[in-house]
Write a protein that holds these residues in place. Structure first.
Motif, PDB file in Angstrom:
ATOM      1  N   LYS A 219       0.831  -1.202   0.000  1.00 16.83           N
ATOM      2  CA  LYS A 219       0.000   0.000   0.000  1.00 16.83           C
ATOM      3  C   LYS A 219       0.867   1.254   0.000  1.00 16.83           C
ATOM      4  O   LYS A 219       1.987   1.234   0.501  1.00 16.83           O
ATOM      5  CB  LYS A 219      -0.896   0.017   1.240  1.00 16.83           C
ATOM      6  CG  LYS A 219      -1.950  -1.045   1.261  1.00 16.83           C
ATOM      7  CD  LYS A 219      -2.784  -0.907   2.508  1.00 16.83           C
ATOM      8  CE  LYS A 219      -3.819  -2.001   2.582  1.00 16.83           C
ATOM      9  NZ  LYS A 219      -4.639  -1.898   3.793  1.00 16.83           N
ATOM     10  N   PRO A 220       0.359   2.343  -0.568  1.00 19.53           N
ATOM     11  CA  PRO A 220       1.079   3.622  -0.479  1.00 19.53           C
ATOM     12  C   PRO A 220       1.353   3.981   0.975  1.00 19.53           C
ATOM     13  O   PRO A 220       0.493   3.813   1.841  1.00 19.53           O
ATOM     14  CB  PRO A 220       0.119   4.602  -1.127  1.00 19.53           C
ATOM     15  CG  PRO A 220      -0.663   3.772  -2.082  1.00 19.53           C
ATOM     16  CD  PRO A 220      -0.825   2.445  -1.403  1.00 19.53           C
ATOM     17  N   ILE A 221       2.582   4.472   1.231  1.00 15.25           N
ATOM     18  CA  ILE A 221       2.990   4.702   2.615  1.00 15.25           C
ATOM     19  C   ILE A 221       2.923   6.163   3.035  1.00 15.25           C
ATOM     20  O   ILE A 221       2.931   6.455   4.217  1.00 15.25           O
ATOM     21  CB  ILE A 221       4.412   4.154   2.847  1.00 15.25           C
ATOM     22  CG1 ILE A 221       5.370   4.732   1.822  1.00 15.25           C
ATOM     23  CG2 ILE A 221       4.413   2.649   2.808  1.00 15.25           C
ATOM     24  CD1 ILE A 221       6.819   4.343   2.027  1.00 15.25           C
ATOM     25  N   SER A 222       2.880   7.084   2.092  1.00 11.85           N
ATOM     26  CA  SER A 222       2.807   8.500   2.454  1.00 11.85           C
ATOM     27  C   SER A 222       1.885   9.227   1.486  1.00 11.85           C
ATOM     28  O   SER A 222       1.599   8.743   0.395  1.00 11.85           O
ATOM     29  CB  SER A 222       4.196   9.140   2.446  1.00 11.85           C
ATOM     30  OG  SER A 222       4.643   9.295   1.128  1.00 11.85           O
ATOM     31  N   MET A 223       1.459  10.405   1.879  1.00 16.94           N
ATOM     32  CA  MET A 223       0.586  11.214   1.029  1.00 16.94           C
ATOM     33  C   MET A 223       1.357  11.927  -0.082  1.00 16.94           C
ATOM     34  O   MET A 223       0.746  12.416  -1.026  1.00 16.94           O
ATOM     35  CB  MET A 223      -0.152  12.246   1.874  1.00 16.94           C
ATOM     36  CG  MET A 223      -1.221  11.672   2.777  1.00 16.94           C
ATOM     37  SD  MET A 223      -2.526  10.811   1.893  1.00 16.94           S
ATOM     38  CE  MET A 223      -3.224  12.125   0.923  1.00 16.94           C
ATOM     39  N   ASP A 224       2.672  11.992   0.040  1.00 16.30           N
ATOM     40  CA  ASP A 224       3.472  12.755  -0.925  1.00 16.30           C
ATOM     41  C   ASP A 224       3.385  12.212  -2.349  1.00 16.30           C
ATOM     42  O   ASP A 224       3.575  12.956  -3.302  1.00 16.30           O
ATOM     43  CB  ASP A 224       4.931  12.796  -0.491  1.00 16.30           C
ATOM     44  CG  ASP A 224       5.120  13.610   0.772  1.00 16.30           C
ATOM     45  OD1 ASP A 224       4.294  14.514   1.019  1.00 16.30           O
ATOM     46  OD2 ASP A 224       6.081  13.343   1.501  1.00 16.30           O
ATOM     47  N   GLY A 225       3.116  10.939  -2.525  1.00 15.51           N
ATOM     48  CA  GLY A 225       3.114  10.353  -3.855  1.00 15.51           C
ATOM     49  C   GLY A 225       1.801  10.462  -4.602  1.00 15.51           C
ATOM     50  O   GLY A 225       1.741  10.192  -5.799  1.00 15.51           O
ATOM     51  N   PHE A 226       0.732  10.848  -3.933  1.00 18.27           N
ATOM     52  CA  PHE A 226      -0.574  10.913  -4.592  1.00 18.27           C
ATOM     53  C   PHE A 226      -0.687  12.143  -5.471  1.00 18.27           C
ATOM     54  O   PHE A 226      -0.208  13.215  -5.143  1.00 18.27           O
ATOM     55  CB  PHE A 226      -1.697  10.960  -3.548  1.00 18.27           C
ATOM     56  CG  PHE A 226      -2.006   9.641  -2.921  1.00 18.27           C
ATOM     57  CD1 PHE A 226      -2.735   8.684  -3.600  1.00 18.27           C
ATOM     58  CD2 PHE A 226      -1.574   9.359  -1.641  1.00 18.27           C
ATOM     59  CE1 PHE A 226      -3.024   7.470  -3.017  1.00 18.27           C
ATOM     60  CE2 PHE A 226      -1.861   8.159  -1.045  1.00 18.27           C
ATOM     61  CZ  PHE A 226      -2.590   7.201  -1.728  1.00 18.27           C
ATOM     62  N   PHE A 227      -1.367  11.974  -6.599  1.00 16.36           N
ATOM     63  CA  PHE A 227      -1.747  13.103  -7.434  1.00 16.36           C
ATOM     64  C   PHE A 227      -2.966  12.716  -8.264  1.00 16.36           C
ATOM     65  O   PHE A 227      -3.270  11.536  -8.446  1.00 16.36           O
ATOM     66  CB  PHE A 227      -0.597  13.608  -8.315  1.00 16.36           C
ATOM     67  CG  PHE A 227      -0.068  12.620  -9.324  1.00 16.36           C
ATOM     68  CD1 PHE A 227      -0.554  12.605 -10.621  1.00 16.36           C
ATOM     69  CD2 PHE A 227       0.925  11.721  -8.981  1.00 16.36           C
ATOM     70  CE1 PHE A 227      -0.050  11.716 -11.557  1.00 16.36           C
ATOM     71  CE2 PHE A 227       1.441  10.840  -9.902  1.00 16.36           C
ATOM     72  CZ  PHE A 227       0.954  10.824 -11.203  1.00 16.36           C
ATOM     73  N   VAL A 228      -3.682  13.725  -8.723  1.00 13.71           N
ATOM     74  CA  VAL A 228      -4.860  13.538  -9.564  1.00 13.71           C
ATOM     75  C   VAL A 228      -4.489  14.035 -10.952  1.00 13.71           C
ATOM     76  O   VAL A 228      -3.839  15.066 -11.098  1.00 13.71           O
ATOM     77  CB  VAL A 228      -6.069  14.322  -9.004  1.00 13.71           C
ATOM     78  CG1 VAL A 228      -7.273  14.168  -9.898  1.00 13.71           C
ATOM     79  CG2 VAL A 228      -6.384  13.860  -7.595  1.00 13.71           C
ATOM     80  N   GLU A 229      -4.892  13.276 -11.970  1.00 14.46           N
ATOM     81  CA  GLU A 229      -4.524  13.642 -13.337  1.00 14.46           C
ATOM     82  C   GLU A 229      -5.768  13.713 -14.219  1.00 14.46           C
ATOM     83  O   GLU A 229      -6.614  12.816 -14.181  1.00 14.46           O
ATOM     84  CB  GLU A 229      -3.545  12.611 -13.903  1.00 14.46           C
ATOM     85  CG  GLU A 229      -3.065  12.934 -15.293  1.00 14.46           C
ATOM     86  CD  GLU A 229      -2.030  11.955 -15.774  1.00 14.46           C
ATOM     87  OE1 GLU A 229      -0.872  12.061 -15.345  1.00 14.46           O
ATOM     88  OE2 GLU A 229      -2.393  11.052 -16.552  1.00 14.46           O
ATOM     89  N   TYR A 230      -5.854  14.795 -14.987  1.00 11.06           N
ATOM     90  CA  TYR A 230      -6.917  14.982 -15.974  1.00 11.06           C
ATOM     91  C   TYR A 230      -6.316  14.758 -17.349  1.00 11.06           C
ATOM     92  O   TYR A 230      -5.356  15.426 -17.735  1.00 11.06           O
ATOM     93  CB  TYR A 230      -7.504  16.393 -15.876  1.00 11.06           C
ATOM     94  CG  TYR A 230      -8.432  16.741 -17.005  1.00 11.06           C
ATOM     95  CD1 TYR A 230      -9.701  16.180 -17.071  1.00 11.06           C
ATOM     96  CD2 TYR A 230      -8.054  17.615 -18.007  1.00 11.06           C
ATOM     97  CE1 TYR A 230     -10.565  16.491 -18.106  1.00 11.06           C
ATOM     98  CE2 TYR A 230      -8.902  17.935 -19.044  1.00 11.06           C
ATOM     99  CZ  TYR A 230     -10.156  17.365 -19.097  1.00 11.06           C
ATOM    100  OH  TYR A 230     -11.003  17.673 -20.127  1.00 11.06           O
ATOM    101  N   GLU A 231      -6.866  13.792 -18.071  1.00  7.97           N
ATOM    102  CA  GLU A 231      -6.378  13.483 -19.414  1.00  7.97           C
ATOM    103  C   GLU A 231      -7.199  14.275 -20.421  1.00  7.97           C
ATOM    104  O   GLU A 231      -8.419  14.126 -20.496  1.00  7.97           O
ATOM    105  CB  GLU A 231      -6.465  11.988 -19.675  1.00  7.97           C
ATOM    106  CG  GLU A 231      -5.589  11.194 -18.728  1.00  7.97           C
ATOM    107  CD  GLU A 231      -5.675   9.699 -18.945  1.00  7.97           C
ATOM    108  OE1 GLU A 231      -6.392   9.250 -19.867  1.00  7.97           O
ATOM    109  OE2 GLU A 231      -5.027   8.977 -18.190  1.00  7.97           O
TER     110      GLU A 231
END
Length: 91
Positions: free
Chosen positions: A39-51
């Motif tokens: 599982k992802p361990i920190s919030m730093d890696g998340f992002f939202v992408e609009y294609e």
């Protein structure tokens, strides 16, 4: 050939989005990707992408090893970020 996408790294809004998604739906998406043990361990890696070509909005996570996974579509959720979108090129 590269294409243009818009990305949002606003951690506050992404936290609100994850709360709206809920633990069960989030863990099901991770299980479908085979990431339930990593599982992802920190919030730093998340992002939202609009294609821009498909008009879809997805939640992504970038691990510290620079591997990026498309976790799930988030179009239709109330807490999709509105501000601070950054235009980037995607290879």
């Amino acid at each position: 050939m590269s294409k243009t996408v818009f990305r949002n790294y606003d951690i506050k809004r992404i936290k609100a989005l994850l709360k709206e998604i809920g633990k069960d739906r989030y863990e099901c998406a991770l299980k479908d990707l085979g990431l339930i043990e990593q599982k992802p361990i920190s919030m730093d890696g998340f992002f939202v992408e609009y294609e821009t070509d498909t008009h879809d909005i997805y939640l992504y996570y970038r691990y510290p090893s620079r591997v990026v996974f498309k976790i799930m579509p988030v179009l239709g959720f109330w807490n999709v970020p509105n501000d601070f979108w950054v235009r980037e090129r995607k290879e």
